[in-house]
Write a protein that holds these residues in place. Structure first.
Motif, PDB file in Angstrom:
ATOM      1  N   SER A   5       0.842  -1.190   0.000  1.00 35.16           N
ATOM      2  CA  SER A   5       0.000   0.000   0.000  1.00 35.16           C
ATOM      3  C   SER A   5       0.876   1.239   0.000  1.00 35.16           C
ATOM      4  N   LEU A  50       0.347   5.466  -0.136  1.00 40.65           N
ATOM      5  CA  LEU A  50      -0.634   6.528  -0.095  1.00 40.65           C
ATOM      6  C   LEU A  50       0.068   7.862  -0.152  1.00 40.65           C
ATOM      7  N   SER A  51      -0.336   8.710  -1.046  1.00 36.73           N
ATOM      8  CA  SER A  51       0.182  10.065  -1.115  1.00 36.73           C
ATOM      9  C   SER A  51      -0.979  10.977  -1.440  1.00 36.73           C
ATOM     10  N   TYR A  52      -1.232  11.968  -0.597  1.00 27.85           N
ATOM     11  CA  TYR A  52      -2.325  12.851  -0.962  1.00 27.85           C
ATOM     12  C   TYR A  52      -2.073  14.261  -0.461  1.00 27.85           C
ATOM     13  N   SER A  75       2.692  11.455   2.559  1.00 26.54           N
ATOM     14  CA  SER A  75       2.628  10.093   2.023  1.00 26.54           C
ATOM     15  C   SER A  75       2.925   9.088   3.125  1.00 26.54           C
ATOM     16  N   GLY A 121       3.135   4.448   3.577  1.00 25.81           N
ATOM     17  CA  GLY A 121       2.912   3.132   3.008  1.00 25.81           C
ATOM     18  C   GLY A 121       3.636   2.078   3.821  1.00 25.81           C
ATOM     19  N   CYS A 160       6.548   6.293  -4.942  1.00 24.39           N
ATOM     20  CA  CYS A 160       5.756   7.486  -5.211  1.00 24.39           C
ATOM     21  C   CYS A 160       6.679   8.693  -5.276  1.00 24.39           C
ATOM     22  N   VAL A 194       2.291   7.624  -8.265  1.00 27.52           N
ATOM     23  CA  VAL A 194       2.488   6.355  -7.563  1.00 27.52           C
ATOM     24  C   VAL A 194       2.697   5.253  -8.598  1.00 27.52           C
ATOM     25  N   SER A 224      -3.499   1.077 -10.023  1.00 25.59           N
ATOM     26  CA  SER A 224      -3.278   2.155  -9.073  1.00 25.59           C
ATOM     27  C   SER A 224      -4.304   3.235  -9.422  1.00 25.59           C
ATOM     28  N   ALA A 265      -2.999   6.360  -4.795  1.00 22.59           N
ATOM     29  CA  ALA A 265      -2.557   5.155  -4.089  1.00 22.59           C
ATOM     30  C   ALA A 265      -2.467   3.986  -5.051  1.00 22.59           C
ATOM     31  N   LEU A 297      -4.313  -0.007  -1.301  1.00 19.41           N
ATOM     32  CA  LEU A 297      -5.358   0.720  -0.584  1.00 19.41           C
ATOM     33  C   LEU A 297      -6.738   0.353  -1.110  1.00 19.41           C
ATOM     34  N   ALA A 300      -3.262   4.269   5.713  1.00 22.20           N
ATOM     35  CA  ALA A 300      -2.348   3.205   5.298  1.00 22.20           C
ATOM     36  C   ALA A 300      -2.298   2.087   6.335  1.00 22.20           C
TER      37      ALA A 300
END
Length: 303
Positions: A3, A5-7, A33, A35, A56, A69, A152, A214, A218, A250
């Motif tokens: 997993s 995750l970047s947001y 981010s 993971g 990412c 990602v 993704s 992601a 995720l 995450a």
């Protein structure tokens, strides 16, 4: 699979013009981010912005913020290849192109295409496969431009609801589109798609929107309502709050992936494709390590 995750959350930055402040506003992203690799004990961050086999990047240029990602294909490990090398190199190349200004904000597919062909021409040997998702925020036009190849993806959340999302690209169950570099003797055996095949979209964004990108680690483990529940806990747009929320999402996806009694979105998808989840050789860990299924080829490979 792992997993990643970047947001980021959109915030406004007032632009000064001449001697007085103008009414124009330039959007930007506050990003974080998080993971986890398959083996939690080995730590979170592997190298650079790599989490296990996933990678990412977050890059900023004069007029755009760019998120990306990539999900390295774990099946390569059976051939003595580190899956993170391809995904990590692809994302680092994308990041460098953005920082050098060698991209057009409205054409994220171009970032992916240029990066991939640069890898093909690289004198340093590189093998592997990866899905990829690139999201570009044009800060001046307030538009988001996206490119997604494989499973993704991204979500745009506004007012507690998903207003935009990527579409998965699958050849067939458990076999998403992907970029690949194979040894000459394996060409035609390893699945490989063109970067130009990426699904692209463009749309306006608003102040306060949450942009989440992601890998399937995720999305295969957490349905939208679970993700939205966590995002509702985000109270402000400072980095610490966003990082805490990213980590919380995450961690929850990682925990659910190893729960043998949890019917994940991926497990449901398997059932919808006529597969009895009890036939899996290990508990469903959708997105982190999709297990082998009787009569289903190793993920991403065609034999």
């Amino acid at each position: 699979m792992f997993s990643v995750l970047s947001y980021g959350r959109l915030v406004a930055r007032a632009v000064l013009g001449g001697l007085s402040q103008t009414d124009s506003r330039d959007y930007s992203l506050v990003t974080a981010s998080c993971g986890f690799g398959k083996d939690f004990r080995k730590g979170i961050l592997k190298k650079g912005m790599c989490y296990g086999d996933d990678a990412c990047f977050v890059a900023r240029h004069r007029t755009a913020d760019v998120l990306g990602v990539a999900d390295g294909v774990g099946g390569w490990r059976d051939y003595g290849v580190d899956p993170s090398q391809f995904s990590g190199t692809l994302m680092r190349t994308c990041e460098r192109l953005v920082k050098e200004g060698r991209f057009v904000p409205s054409n994220p597919v171009g970032i992916l295409t240029t990066s991939y062909y640069e890898l093909l021409q690289n004198k340093v040997p590189l093998l592997g496969s990866s899905t990829a998702c690139i999201v570009v925020l044009d800060r001046q036009s307030h538009r988001l431009h996206t490119a997604n190849l494989g499973d993704s993806g991204f979500l745009v959340v506004r007012g507690g609801e998903v207003v935009h999302r990527s579409d998965e690209q699958q050849h067939y169950f458990n076999t998403p589109f992907q970029l690949s570099i194979a040894p000459p003797e394996a060409e035609g055996v390893v699945l490989s798609d063109s970067p130009e095949a990426a699904d692209s979209s463009s749309f306006d964004v608003q102040l306060g929107d949450i942009i989440l990108t992601a890998t399937d680690g995720l999305f295969d483990n957490m349905p939208d309502y679970m993700i939205l529940q966590e995002l509702k806990k985000l109270k402000n747009s400072n980095y610490e709050s966003i990082q805490q929320t990213a980590r919380s999402i995450a961690e929850q996806a990682h925990e659910l992936a190893y729960d043998p009694n949890y019917m994940s979105p991926f497990a449901q998808f398997a059932c919808d494709n006529g597969l009895n989840v009890r036939d899996f050789k290990m508990p469903i860990k959708s997105g982190f390590s999709k297990p082998l299924v009787p009569q289903i080829p190793l993920k991403y490979f065609i034999f």
